[in-house]
Design an enzyme around this catalytic site. Structure first.
Site, PDB file in Angstrom:
ATOM      1  N   ASP A 355       0.857  -1.175   0.000  1.00 27.92           N
ATOM      2  CA  ASP A 355       0.000   0.000   0.000  1.00 27.92           C
ATOM      3  C   ASP A 355       0.901   1.235   0.000  1.00 27.92           C
ATOM      4  O   ASP A 355       2.107   1.127   0.204  1.00 27.92           O
ATOM      5  CB  ASP A 355      -0.880  -0.041   1.253  1.00 27.92           C
ATOM      6  CG  ASP A 355      -1.802   1.150   1.353  1.00 27.92           C
ATOM      7  OD1 ASP A 355      -2.356   1.556   0.323  1.00 27.92           O
ATOM      8  OD2 ASP A 355      -1.957   1.676   2.468  1.00 27.92           O
ATOM      9  N   ASP A 547      -1.638  -1.075   6.123  1.00 25.78           N
ATOM     10  CA  ASP A 547      -1.823  -0.607   7.499  1.00 25.78           C
ATOM     11  C   ASP A 547      -3.263  -0.258   7.848  1.00 25.78           C
ATOM     12  O   ASP A 547      -3.574  -0.049   9.016  1.00 25.78           O
ATOM     13  CB  ASP A 547      -0.954   0.628   7.753  1.00 25.78           C
ATOM     14  CG  ASP A 547      -1.457   1.850   7.006  1.00 25.78           C
ATOM     15  OD1 ASP A 547      -1.497   2.928   7.597  1.00 25.78           O
ATOM     16  OD2 ASP A 547      -1.826   1.709   5.815  1.00 25.78           O
ATOM     17  N   ASP A 551      -7.046  -2.484   3.933  1.00 26.61           N
ATOM     18  CA  ASP A 551      -6.046  -3.465   3.490  1.00 26.61           C
ATOM     19  C   ASP A 551      -6.303  -4.864   4.046  1.00 26.61           C
ATOM     20  O   ASP A 551      -5.637  -5.823   3.644  1.00 26.61           O
ATOM     21  CB  ASP A 551      -4.639  -3.018   3.923  1.00 26.61           C
ATOM     22  CG  ASP A 551      -4.216  -1.721   3.259  1.00 26.61           C
ATOM     23  OD1 ASP A 551      -4.557  -1.543   2.075  1.00 26.61           O
ATOM     24  OD2 ASP A 551      -3.556  -0.898   3.921  1.00 26.61           O
TER      25      ASP A 551
END
Length: 656
Positions: A355, A547, A551
């Site tokens: 990410d 995080d 996700d």
């Protein structure tokens, strides 16, 4: 094979808070030190008695040291280390499990006494006990690393009691109590905002880089960082439901997920041990039918040697200890593996997907570029800062960082234009500060060059003329470039970025970090689909790093899910297989190195144990090895394997 369980549930974070430490100026031994001495006392006593007995035997210092006196001497030496093992063996038999290492050690050492080999019997049991002590010491060291890591988590909450805010352990805060959170502090528990408004860094929860401003009555999540003033919150969850408590629970259960190697060895030992026992029985009695000068005592001695050599404790102890050492070493480096299986899985990863926000970027705004057209930069910023001083928006705070003591100018008649920006007067001049929509609605011509800017942009007009703009961007983490380089150096063939942020921003960050491929503007299900497509390639082993709550689906679906744990959401932390406690992406390469080193040491131990045992087994069956060689082949190899495993915790994991 049954081993004493390594129970991490006795890890108590309070131990490190000094709650029971007293310093009266005297040098007293702590209860822990006294307990450690008592733990080693039986082995020390047996060792002294054994060495003294061998010395008396060798030098014949006491002519009367024979017969029952000699038996009693070595029996006294044997009991402190032998009785606990015999007791464990007996309890295992009562539970229906005959073929344990305790049973093998008991039979071999009592058999040695039966044929008069007293020193050998004591030595075998003594070295076995020492091996157990080494194992416990190594496990305690790893547990200490984990406890030290947990100390970096938030451990206090300011709660309103008896007319004042007092600092307490978050575990004692009940639902419905009022807590206070100061600027820069992490919210310790979930709750409802009691203050009129608050601004929070919630990148860990939402995946968005833009800080979140919420109003009175809205929910504030544990793990959010308070950015603006002192706020008050009414708690809606207990501490046990927070991210901190969940991480502690994960640590306590870290050894529950065994590696495939460890599971194989334990299954192997359950088949191997009874075979060894029956082979030893055969080695004792079958030669009677094939050997002319059969002597029962000689063949029984060989069988006892065979039993001691073949005991699989070197494997059963050192392999899980190797993985546990890896878990401890990782913990000391700010990395939590949820089990040994993920240490193995990390060694197979060849594709890293990550990410953007909160993973390689800080999730906070910083001024990236100042472009002044009609004024000098300093003068331009005075006008802009004078206006932004009237705002509490996170972007305003980023602009005000330009000069610590603020602007020399003062803005008056400032009003907010909903969704567009601010309008006011500075030094008698009409000033507009905001987005392109604010400019065009007031007839201000905006330069076309601003159309290609991907970052957040704050435009300024002064007295009807476009004066310039400032770009605001999420800042890369300090170790972001280093992290990508180290991941490549670790042998990862492909690095991919998938983000929910704008595609233009995602592509820009990916280009800056030299990431192979990137895609932005993705919903959680889009990220999941991308990773599922990668997994369809047979040779691809994917690790995903994220995080936020958004996700979690990808973390669960990946071969190895890695969450940023410092500010990561509860859901991401709970779903992931590996937690990076410090939020540093450079720790990813270190996690790969620790996983590979752990696996290498485990296989070294397997090769060492099998290699030495096969050689000495052959020698023992042929009568060429004594009980002393058997001690080395069993307990000596176990000690060497344990020391090899302990190396993991002593290694300096310097990043290249």
């Amino acid at each position: 094979m049954k081993k004493k369980k390594v129970n991490l549930r006795d890890i108590d974070p309070k131990e490190h808070k000094g709650e029971h430490s007293h310093d009266d100026g005297h040098n007293h031994s702590s209860p822990e030190e006294i307990s450690n001495f008592r733990t080693y006392l039986p082995a020390i006593f047996s060792f002294v008695m054994l060495i003294a007995g061998i010395a008396i035997d060798y030098f014949e210092a006491f002519p009367h040291f024979k017969g029952w006196i000699r038996i009693v001497w070595y029996s006294v030496a044997y009991i402190p280390v032998g009785f606990p093992v015999i007791k464990e063996g007996w309890n295992s038999i009562k539970n229906g499990d005959f073929f344990t290492e305790f049973f093998l050690m008991s039979i071999a050492t009592l058999g040695a006494f039966a044929i008069g080999e007293y020193p050998e019997g004591v030595a075998v049991m003594l070295f076995y006990a020492v091996g157990e002590l080494f194992q416990n010491a190594a496990v305690n060291r790893a547990k200490g690393n984990i406890k030290a890591l947990l100390d970096v988590r938030p451990n206090e909450a300011l709660v309103y009691r008896d007319g004042d805010f007092v600092s307490v352990n978050p575990e004692t805060v009940e639902i419905g109590e009022k807590i206070q959170v100061r600027v820069g502090e992490k919210v310790p528990l979930d709750g409802i905002l009691l203050s009129e408004k608050g601004s929070f860094n919630t990148a860990a929860l939402t995946g968005e880089s833009k800080p979140n401003t919420i109003a009175k009555g809205d929910t504030v999540f544990a793990g959010s960082i308070n950015l603006d003033g002192v706020i008050e919150i009414e708690t809606t969850k207990e501490f046990k439901d927070s991210s901190i408590a969940r991480i502690l629970d994960m640590v306590q259960n870290a050894t529950a997920r065994k590696s495939k190697t460890e599971l194989f060895i334990r299954k192997f030992a359950r088949i191997y041990t009874p075979i060894v026992v029956f082979l030893a029985i055969g080695l004792t009695f079958l030669p009677y039918f094939f050997v002319d000068d059969y002597v029962f005592r000689d063949w029984l001695y060989r069988a006892l040697i065979f039993l001691v050599i073949s005991c699989p404790c070197a494997l059963v102890i050192s392999i899980p200890l190797g993985y546990f050492g890896g878990l401890g070493a990782a913990s000391r480096n700010g990395i939590l593996f949820k089990g040994a299986s993920f240490l193995d899985a990390m060694t197979q990863v060849n594709t890293v997907v990550m990410d953007k926000t909160g993973t390689v970027t800080k999730g906070v705004f910083k001024i990236k570029e100042i472009n002044s057209i009609t004024f000098e930069e300093t003068e331009f910023m005075k006008y802009l800062m004078a206006m932004e001083e009237q705002s509490t928006h996170p972007i305003a705070k980023a602009i005000l960082e330009y000069k610590a003591d603020g602007s020399d100018y003062e803005a008056t008649d400032v009003s907010e234009v909903a969704g567009k920006g601010l309008k006011g007067t500075v030094n008698g001049k009409t000033v507009l500060v905001g987005n392109k929509a604010l400019m065009t609605s007031n007839g201000i011509e905006v330069p076309s060059e601003t159309d290609g800017i991907v970052e957040s942009i704050v435009m300024v007009s002064i007295d009807g003329t476009f004066a310039g703009y400032v770009t605001i961007a999420d800042e890369l983490k300090d170790d972001a470039h280093q992290a990508i380089k180290q991941i490549r150096d670790a042998g990862i063939s492909k690095i991919i970025m998938l983000s929910g942020d704008k595609n233009s921003i995602t592509q820009q960050v990916a280009k800056e970090l030299n990431i192979d491929w990137a895609k932005g503007g993705l919903l959680p299900e889009d990220k999941l689909n991308e990773v599922e497509e990668l997994k369809k390639q047979p040779e691809t082993k994917v690790a995903f790093i994220g995080d936020g709550i958004n996700d979690a689906p990808v973390l669960a679906a990946s071969g190895v899910g890695i969450a940023m744990g410092g500010l990561g959401s509860d859901v991401a932390i709970e779903t992931a297989d590996v937690i990076i406690q410090t939020d540093q992406p450079s720790k990813i390469a270190r996690a790969i190195k620790i996983g590979r080193s752990t696996r290498r040491i485990v296989w070294q131990n397997i090769a060492l144990a099998f290699g030495v045992k096969v050689i000495v087994l052959i020698l023992g069956a042929g009568g060429l090895a004594t009980m002393w060689e058997a001690v080395f082949a069993d307990v000596g190899v176990a000690l060497l394997a344990i020391l090899n495993a302990v190396r993991l915790q002593k290694m300096k994991w310097q990043d290249s």
